[in-house]
Design a protein around this motif. Structure first.
Motif, PDB file in Angstrom:
ATOM      1  N   GLN D 176       0.841  -1.201   0.000  1.00 16.35           N
ATOM      2  CA  GLN D 176       0.000   0.000   0.000  1.00 16.35           C
ATOM      3  C   GLN D 176       0.874   1.249   0.000  1.00 16.35           C
ATOM      4  O   GLN D 176       0.564   2.258   0.631  1.00 16.35           O
ATOM      5  CB  GLN D 176      -0.955   0.002   1.205  1.00 16.35           C
ATOM      6  CG  GLN D 176      -2.012  -1.091   1.132  1.00 16.35           C
ATOM      7  CD  GLN D 176      -2.972  -0.906  -0.032  1.00 16.35           C
ATOM      8  OE1 GLN D 176      -3.411   0.213  -0.310  1.00 16.35           O
ATOM      9  NE2 GLN D 176      -3.268  -1.969  -0.759  1.00 16.35           N
ATOM     10  N   SER D 177       2.008   1.146  -0.687  1.00 19.43           N
ATOM     11  CA  SER D 177       2.953   2.251  -0.811  1.00 19.43           C
ATOM     12  C   SER D 177       3.500   2.749   0.515  1.00 19.43           C
ATOM     13  O   SER D 177       3.989   3.858   0.598  1.00 19.43           O
ATOM     14  CB  SER D 177       2.331   3.427  -1.562  1.00 19.43           C
ATOM     15  OG  SER D 177       2.133   3.103  -2.880  1.00 19.43           O
ATOM     16  N   GLU D 178       3.398   1.937   1.547  1.00 17.99           N
ATOM     17  CA  GLU D 178       3.940   2.405   2.817  1.00 17.99           C
ATOM     18  C   GLU D 178       5.311   1.800   3.091  1.00 17.99           C
ATOM     19  O   GLU D 178       5.544   0.626   2.851  1.00 17.99           O
ATOM     20  CB  GLU D 178       2.968   2.057   3.939  1.00 17.99           C
ATOM     21  CG  GLU D 178       1.924   3.149   4.091  1.00 17.99           C
ATOM     22  CD  GLU D 178       0.834   2.769   5.058  1.00 17.99           C
ATOM     23  OE1 GLU D 178       1.183   2.412   6.194  1.00 17.99           O
ATOM     24  OE2 GLU D 178      -0.341   2.823   4.673  1.00 17.99           O
ATOM     25  N   SER D 179       6.194   2.617   3.645  1.00 20.65           N
ATOM     26  CA  SER D 179       7.520   2.104   3.975  1.00 20.65           C
ATOM     27  C   SER D 179       7.561   1.668   5.426  1.00 20.65           C
ATOM     28  O   SER D 179       6.693   2.012   6.227  1.00 20.65           O
ATOM     29  CB  SER D 179       8.601   3.154   3.766  1.00 20.65           C
ATOM     30  OG  SER D 179       8.150   4.230   3.023  1.00 20.65           O
ATOM     31  N   ILE D 180       8.588   0.908   5.749  1.00 22.30           N
ATOM     32  CA  ILE D 180       8.819   0.498   7.139  1.00 22.30           C
ATOM     33  C   ILE D 180      10.016   1.299   7.614  1.00 22.30           C
ATOM     34  O   ILE D 180      11.069   1.299   6.974  1.00 22.30           O
ATOM     35  CB  ILE D 180       9.105  -1.008   7.201  1.00 22.30           C
ATOM     36  CG1 ILE D 180       7.921  -1.752   6.583  1.00 22.30           C
ATOM     37  CG2 ILE D 180       9.338  -1.442   8.633  1.00 22.30           C
ATOM     38  CD1 ILE D 180       8.214  -3.208   6.335  1.00 22.30           C
ATOM     39  N   ARG D 181       9.823   1.994   8.721  1.00 22.69           N
ATOM     40  CA  ARG D 181      10.842   2.946   9.147  1.00 22.69           C
ATOM     41  C   ARG D 181      11.997   2.242   9.840  1.00 22.69           C
ATOM     42  O   ARG D 181      11.851   1.191  10.432  1.00 22.69           O
ATOM     43  CB  ARG D 181      10.224   3.994  10.060  1.00 22.69           C
ATOM     44  CG  ARG D 181       9.222   4.869   9.339  1.00 22.69           C
ATOM     45  CD  ARG D 181       8.459   5.767  10.274  1.00 22.69           C
ATOM     46  NE  ARG D 181       9.347   6.392  11.240  1.00 22.69           N
ATOM     47  CZ  ARG D 181       9.227   6.253  12.557  1.00 22.69           C
ATOM     48  NH1 ARG D 181       8.255   5.539  13.055  1.00 22.69           N
ATOM     49  NH2 ARG D 181      10.057   6.850  13.367  1.00 22.69           N
ATOM     50  N   ASN D 182      13.120   2.894   9.751  1.00 24.15           N
ATOM     51  CA  ASN D 182      14.339   2.372  10.345  1.00 24.15           C
ATOM     52  C   ASN D 182      14.163   2.124  11.834  1.00 24.15           C
ATOM     53  O   ASN D 182      14.554   1.085  12.355  1.00 24.15           O
ATOM     54  CB  ASN D 182      15.459   3.383  10.088  1.00 24.15           C
ATOM     55  CG  ASN D 182      16.755   2.961  10.727  1.00 24.15           C
ATOM     56  OD1 ASN D 182      17.101   3.462  11.787  1.00 24.15           O
ATOM     57  ND2 ASN D 182      17.459   2.019  10.116  1.00 24.15           N
ATOM     58  N   ALA D 183      13.541   3.080  12.504  1.00 23.71           N
ATOM     59  CA  ALA D 183      13.386   2.961  13.954  1.00 23.71           C
ATOM     60  C   ALA D 183      12.600   1.697  14.292  1.00 23.71           C
ATOM     61  O   ALA D 183      12.953   0.971  15.233  1.00 23.71           O
ATOM     62  CB  ALA D 183      12.675   4.192  14.485  1.00 23.71           C
ATOM     63  N   ASP D 184      11.561   1.405  13.525  1.00 24.89           N
ATOM     64  CA  ASP D 184      10.751   0.221  13.795  1.00 24.89           C
ATOM     65  C   ASP D 184      11.554  -1.051  13.583  1.00 24.89           C
ATOM     66  O   ASP D 184      11.436  -2.017  14.329  1.00 24.89           O
ATOM     67  CB  ASP D 184       9.520   0.198  12.885  1.00 24.89           C
ATOM     68  CG  ASP D 184       8.609   1.371  13.172  1.00 24.89           C
ATOM     69  OD1 ASP D 184       8.677   1.890  14.312  1.00 24.89           O
ATOM     70  OD2 ASP D 184       7.858   1.784  12.268  1.00 24.89           O
TER      71      ASP D 184
END
Ligand SMILES: Nc1ncnc2c1ncn2[C@@H]1O[C@H](COP(=O)(O)OP(=O)(O)OP(=O)(O)O)[C@@H](O)[C@H]1O
Ligand SMILES: Nc1ncnc2c1ncn2[C@@H]1O[C@H](COP(=O)(O)OP(=O)(O)OP(=O)(O)O)[C@@H](O)[C@H]1O
Ligand SMILES: [Mg+2]
Ligand SMILES: [Mg+2]
Lengths: 314, 260, 359, 359, 260
Positions: D176-184
């Motif tokens: 869904q065009s969402e990225s996974i953040r580094n912090a997560d």
């Protein structure tokens, strides 16, 4: 001389080209060495990380960056650890540790203003029966794309359940979202497709002015007059289009200002280590947005195209 | 020899990596003769005639046509001077028709404005000509002249190549193993054709491993060995056994001391 | 051959009977007249029928699925949208017929249009001169590609990958990323927009650009099938060594092919200005892949030597019908992309299968 | 053969002398020992020396032009930057050796990284399981390419052009065009980032990813040159019909090549997460063309059958040195693009020229 | 005939477009024999043996090996059953070395862990074997066994292909014009090799246009004409002239009425 780096999202969008020109001129005036980098595609962080690493390797004093997304955070932290001043331009970076300051316009705000203007122009009745075409960049949910798109819809008074993606609204007034690739040919194509879907479209939101230009061509070819076309950027050609009535209203931004402010900050930092401060009441330094239109609407602050021409891409 | 050779080569050298394919090869072709070239596999026969027809540029040595030094940079150059060649690996465009292949590079154009301005090819005339040439070779098991060459059997293809060279060679015709894939009947026709071409006054270079054929049609036989000319014999003076013995190194011709 | 020491000058004995040999030829089965056979024979003779059929079927299918698609309006929109891609596909077909590929066609198109626009609108040159110079540069860029391919003997993919990057750099440098606005063109050089016009009849509109596309395709069809040059282009794509040994001047032909492709791109630049109404350095980014897709859907082989120019135009049209059709059918964006991918694979697979079946 | 009616059962007369035939063989000139000859012989035996030389020369040249380039810092930066492209170039080399091309490598990489990220960070699977599943999907996508190429016999360019579009659609739909953040990732699945780490010595830093790249390249080199499978891959690229007639199972080998390429892309996904620190569906868009460029600069022929896996890694490195070197030399963006285009053409031209000269 | 054929074909049909390449072709190969197939160019000989070796799938008809119906889907299948073929267009990978080509698809692996786990090929052993087989053919003008096949002359390549088939064929060896490009000496060696293979008890199918060769080695001669078997003769019973006359249609064998 000290080195300043500018990293933009790409080198094709006139907005970033202007930003680069401004930074280059300011750096030359301040006697700084200057290197410009550009990503390949909006949203792709890898080339920007490469650029940051190169700037660190080159021993830069400061980095100005319009980040493609938050993936650049670790690299920027590394840069800061190496004693480099990091300033985010245009788009803020979510992690406050990754930047010393943001010089930006609020893209949501930019969208919001054209949305309000369009609503005001149509009046309550018009708003209720509006048929809206949305010309975005593409399907990638790029942050600027999302902020402007949702900002417009919210400003127009349409309920948007999810502000982080495009197209989450269910309102029937929105005929469709199409990709325009932020250029005139794409704008034309997208508008034609949307007109085939519904020939009665009377409000057109466009991601930037080249796309608006293309959309206007499609409307003209279809023999449609009086359609409200709104856009964002406020580049000089765009303002001219406002003056000629091709675009109803556009939100003007100031890339050169961002760039020259950024260079100024690097110069100060190099001199005595002082870092720039945020605008009052904000977490970032707001370089501001103005709505440019020759058909002002009550309750929406705006400047006219003459003033817009004066300021365009300043 | 008082007659001057029409095509000569002097001291041709060609190396491929460490392999020496020609090692000072000489060659003479007299007007109006059939000169056969024989030799072991890998002796360098094909390399020699490729140098003569412009398909390979020798490292050293010179080629003379009518006594004038010539430098062919491509088969096109050689063809422009009337040297027509059938290569061992048959230079054909598989997807084009038989007629198109025969006329490749020298298409006939329609008469009048269609030809001069619109440069339209004269397909009917070309096809009629091709059909006629193939019939002369007895290759009319090919029924459809606009059939693509890739649909022909190995022998049929070779027939087309030979017909092309025979039809268009005006100064020299070079044939590298023209009958290798041909049947008994078709080979016979090719030999007859070779004689016909000579009768038109055009000299022919014929490479072949078929001794009876060579001794039947050749006026002179050039024996190639280890990248160079070993000797030239006349079929009247030597037997096939001798030729084979020379060619394979079983015997040395008189007056020659093997160098390699 | 009977005695060892006497040279043989006679026909070998066993060949003596040859003069009596049969002259019958191999049998060719006549196609019978049942429908499948007639169809097969037609397909074999005109493989271009395959994309034509695909096009027809997809138009009908979309008209059923998306009622809005039906009617001349949507179709003429598709035609308008595919005109530029169609032109580029013509250029691409020429190159692919020689077993090459041209990744730089889009960049050539954009540079030519920038040159035309700048000269006519900003420098104020007469339109025809500006257009001519734009053509010239299109041809020049194609010529550069051709020389690199023919003379330095580099694979076309490499050459045009390189020149794509080079031309893109030049286009950004030359334009400084600035576009030329429609209003300015209309005011100063409306001749540039000529191809955008056209005539309307009963809801459908046909632009001059679209008509020119058909005419150019017909002309190229003639040249490829009825002139020596066209045969040479096919032969080179088929087997360049064989073509060289047959005495074709391969280098010159290759250079001419790439130059003509460049000229077509230059011409397409004029059409593109008329179509979009303005000039932008970042437009037509997808036209490279689009043109290749059109060519292969049209039945031209990427291995060279076999293909059809009319097929490429149909291919461009098929892609356009799919894009518009899916949009109008309300298919979600992702699934449009998905369907486009499937279209390429299925269309080419179908083409190959039909060709095999028609034999 | 002497009488017509009696069948011959003897060796033809003229062949009688054959038993005396010479058994000498053709002369092979020995390379003499002058420098140019030794060099030639070396180049002939190890064509990979050519990209190695190009790399060396360009490093030296940039060190002179851009003093900031000199030193281990910049070089280890280049190594870090080219790791992912290097991995993809390995996959691409395998495919190109079979005379194919894989335009979908970038999409496979991104989907695999999305799967790893989603499973590990959002669904909370153990990292090794998430990574394994990511691999698996990489292999699966490669397998799909392979089946389409081998079984439906479509040109690889078409197949992967189609699957590129299909995989891109799937990746946008899945994420869904969402990225996974580094912090997560750091908080929930730091194992995904392992390959981004490394050790430092004297200013240079070497990441585990970089080391793995070298190891994988060595392993593939072994497989390609010392196992039957490697020979079959070369033979298929050389001439697929001949390979088939020689009794190689062409389909199975092709499918295995595309599957392995997919697996390598899946592995590269893990490396890429370590490199970028986060997962984004729109990252690594240019890695397709980048990997092809690296492969051809490394001396592998696009026509299949000839090439070197080590050359591809060197090719990726050359491109990296150029990009970094030019930026550090302060060359303007446009001219960097320009130079990159020239690099491709010049490097391949040089490679061909040296190969010819070394003969 | 009381002996059962080892390989038979019954009523094979193959059409290419409108061209009928095989039109109900039958074929029998007896154990331990050399069966020659002769016929005009385009008669369909290559198509027949391609069907027998799995390279072409016939439209109709059946193939029996040892009396059992078999369906080859690829040459791989046929090879797995011990049928080894030299094709007319020589199936070689130009860029691979001679040794690699000879062992393509049946590489020998190193003994021990290097072979079983790391699957390393045993290059030295493969090269020694290849060198020996080529020497037996007298083809040692090839000096470097790791030379790429593309650098060989036409005849040398053919020699490599024949050596490969002879070395590995365990049930049937099929040779499609194996001596077409070979020199006198090399052809002779190939004929000897064919006899050697038969002496090992392996039957051979030999296609050739060279009548003296055919009559010299063949036990039976299958005459192919217009896509089908015209007749099978024994070289003792007929002369070459007869065979040529049958094959070209100049004469009809007894008991056969031409159908086509
Ligand atoms: N392109 C090439 N690269 C390397 N070596 C080559 C090349 N062409 C020919 N050779 C070598 O040169 C030598 C002569 O080859 P050539 O083809 O001229 O022989 P030939 O006499 O025509 O043999 P044949 O009778 O078998 O056709 C051979 O040893 C061959 O291996
Ligand atoms: N792939 C193909 N496509 C179309 N037609 C073909 C194909 N292969 C063979 N043919 C046709 O089938 C017929 C028989 O061909 P084949 O190769 O079997 O003949 P052949 O007896 O081996 O001849 P030769 O002695 O010349 O090798 C020929 O007329 C040929 O044109
Ligand atoms: Mg030869
Ligand atoms: Mg045959």
């Amino acid at each position: 001389a000290d080195l300043a780096c500018l990293i933009t999202k790409n080198n094709t969008n006139p907005f970033f080209v202007k930003m680069k020109e401004g930074a280059e001129a300011a750096a030359a005036a301040a006697g700084l060495d200057f290197q410009a980098y550009a990503g390949e595609k909006d949203g792709d962080a890898a080339p920007q990380i490469t650029a940051i690493e190169n700037c660190i390797a080159a021993g830069a004093k400061g980095i100005l960056i319009t980040a493609s997304n938050d993936s650049v955070v670790p690299a920027l932290k590394e840069a800061r650890a190496a004693g480099i001043l990091v300033i985010a331009l245009d788009t803020a970076i979510s992690d406050p540790e990754a930047q010393d300051m943001t010089f930006a316009t609020d893209n949501f705000e930019a969208g919001l203003r054209i949305g309000k203007w369009a609503a005001g122009k149509l009046g309550a009745e018009g708003v209720a029966s509006a048929k809206i075409a949305m010309l975005d960049i593409n399907k990638d949910n790029i942050s600027v794309d999302v902020a402007r798109d949702t900002g417009f819809l919210v400003g127009f008074g349409i309920e948007v359940p999810d502000l982080t993606v495009m197209g989450s609204e269910t309102d029937a007034r929105v005929i469709g979202h199409e990709s325009s690739d932020a250029n005139n040919e794409g704008g034309l194509r997208a508008m034609e497709t949307l007109l085939a879907k519904d020939p009665d479209i009377n409000v057109v939101y466009t991601i930037n002015e080249p796309a608006a230009e293309g959309a206007y061509q499609a409307l003209k070819a279809a023999g449609k007059e009086g359609v409200l076309v709104v856009s964002v950027d406020g580049g000089c050609p765009g303002v001219k289009s406002v003056k000629e009535g091709i675009i109803g209203a556009t939100s003007q931004q100031y890339p050169l200002l961002m760039a020259s402010k950024g260079i100024e900050a690097i110069v100060t930092y190099a001199k005595d280590g002082t870092k720039p401060a945020a605008s009052e009441g904000l977490t970032f330094f707001n370089t501001g947005v103005n709505l440019v239109t020759d058909q002002p609407v009550d309750g929406v602050e705006s400047i006219d195209s003459a003033k817009g021409t004066e300021l365009c891409w300043g | 020899m008082t007659v001057k050779p029409i095509l000569e080569a002097r001291g041709l050298m060609k190396r491929y990596g460490t392999v020496v394919a020609m090692n000072g090869a000489d060659f003479d072709l007299m007007p109006g003769e059939i000169c056969a070239v024989i030799g072991d596999n890998g002796a360098g026969k094909s390399t020699l005639i490729k140098a003569l027809s412009g398909a390979v540029t020798p490292d050293h040595g010179e080629i003379l046509l009518d006594g004038q030094p010539v430098h062919f940079r491509s088969p096109d150059d050689a063809r422009a001077m009337g040297i027509e060649t059938v290569y061992q690996n048959l230079a054909m465009s598989p997807a084009l028709s038989i007629a198109d292949n025969m006329f490749l590079g020298r298409e006939w154009r329609k008469p009048g404005i269609m030809g001069s301005v619109f440069r339209q090819m004269d397909r009917p005339r070309m096809e009629a000509f091709a059909r006629q040439k193939l019939s002369e070779l007895g290759l009319m098991t090919i029924q459809d002249i606009s059939q693509a060459v890739e649909t022909l059997s190995g022998g049929q293809r070779q027939g087309v190549a030979v017909a092309r060279a025979a039809a268009f060679g005006s100064k020299v015709v070079i044939l590298d193993e023209p009958t290798a894939a041909l049947g008994v009947k078709e080979s016979r026709r090719v030999l007859e054709l070779i004689r016909d071409v000579r009768a038109r006054g055009i000299p022919i270079i014929l490479i072949s491993h078929n001794m009876p054929h060579v001794f039947e049609v050749a006026d002179r036989i050039h024996i190639h060995r280890l990248g160079r000319r070993l000797c030239v014999i006349r079929p009247q003076d030597y037997s096939m056994s001798d030729a084979v013995a020379f060619m394979t190194g079983a015997k040395l011709p008189e007056g020659v001391t093997e160098a390699a | 051959m009977s005695t060892v020491d006497e040279p043989t000058k006679t026909i070998s004995d066993f060949e003596a009977t040859l003069n009596k040999a049969d002259t019958a030829v191999a049998t060719f089965e006549k196609d019978d007249k049942t429908l499948t056979h007639v169809l097969r024979a037609q397909l074999r003779k005109n493989p271009t029928l395959i994309p034509a059929l695909v096009l027809l079927v997809s138009i009908i299918a979309f008209s059923i699925v998306a009622p809005r698609f039906f009617g001349m309006g949507a179709l003429s929109t598709v035609l308008k949208q595919t005109t530029v891609t169609g032109f580029i596909a013509l250029a691409q077909t020429l190159v692919i017929l020689t077993a090459g590929i041209d990744l730089s066609v889009g960049a050539i198109l954009v540079i030519s249009s920038l040159i035309m626009g700048n000269l006519a609108v900003i420098s104020g040159l007469p339109v025809f001169l500006a257009v001519l110079i734009g053509f010239g540069f299109g041809g020049l860029m194609g010529f550069v590609n051709g020389v690199l391919v023919a003379k330095i003997k580099l694979p076309p993919f490499i050459v045009t990958l390189g020149t794509l990057s080079i031309f893109n750099a030049l286009k950004l440098w030359y334009s400084q990323s600035e576009s030329i606005r429609n209003a300015d063109i209309e005011a100063n050089a409306s001749g540039l927009l000529w191809f955008g016009q056209g005539f309307n009849f009963s809801g459908a509109s046909l632009s001059y650009g679209g008509i020119t596309l058909i005419l150019l395709a017909a002309a190229l069809w003639y040249v490829l099938n009825h002139t020596a040059w066209g045969r040479h282009v096919h032969a080179i794509g088929d087997d360049p060594d064989a073509a060289m040994l047959s005495g074709i001047n391969v280098d010159r032909t290759l250079i001419s092919v790439y130059t003509v492709a460049g000229l077509i791109c230059g011409f397409a630049a004029w059409i593109a200005i008329g179509r979009v109404g303005s000039v932008s350095p970042i437009a037509f980014d997808t036209v490279n892949l689009g043109s290749i897709t059109a060519v292969v859907i049209g039945g031209t082989s990427l291995f060279g030597g076999r293909g059809s120019i009319i097929g490429s135009v149909l291919g461009a049209f098929i892609v356009g019908v799919f894009n518009t059709g899916l949009s109008l059918a309300g298919v979600d964006d992702y699934w449009q992309m998905f369907a486009a991918g499937c279209l390429v694979i299925v269309a080419v697979a179908l083409d190959q299968w039909l060709r095999r079946a028609s034999q």
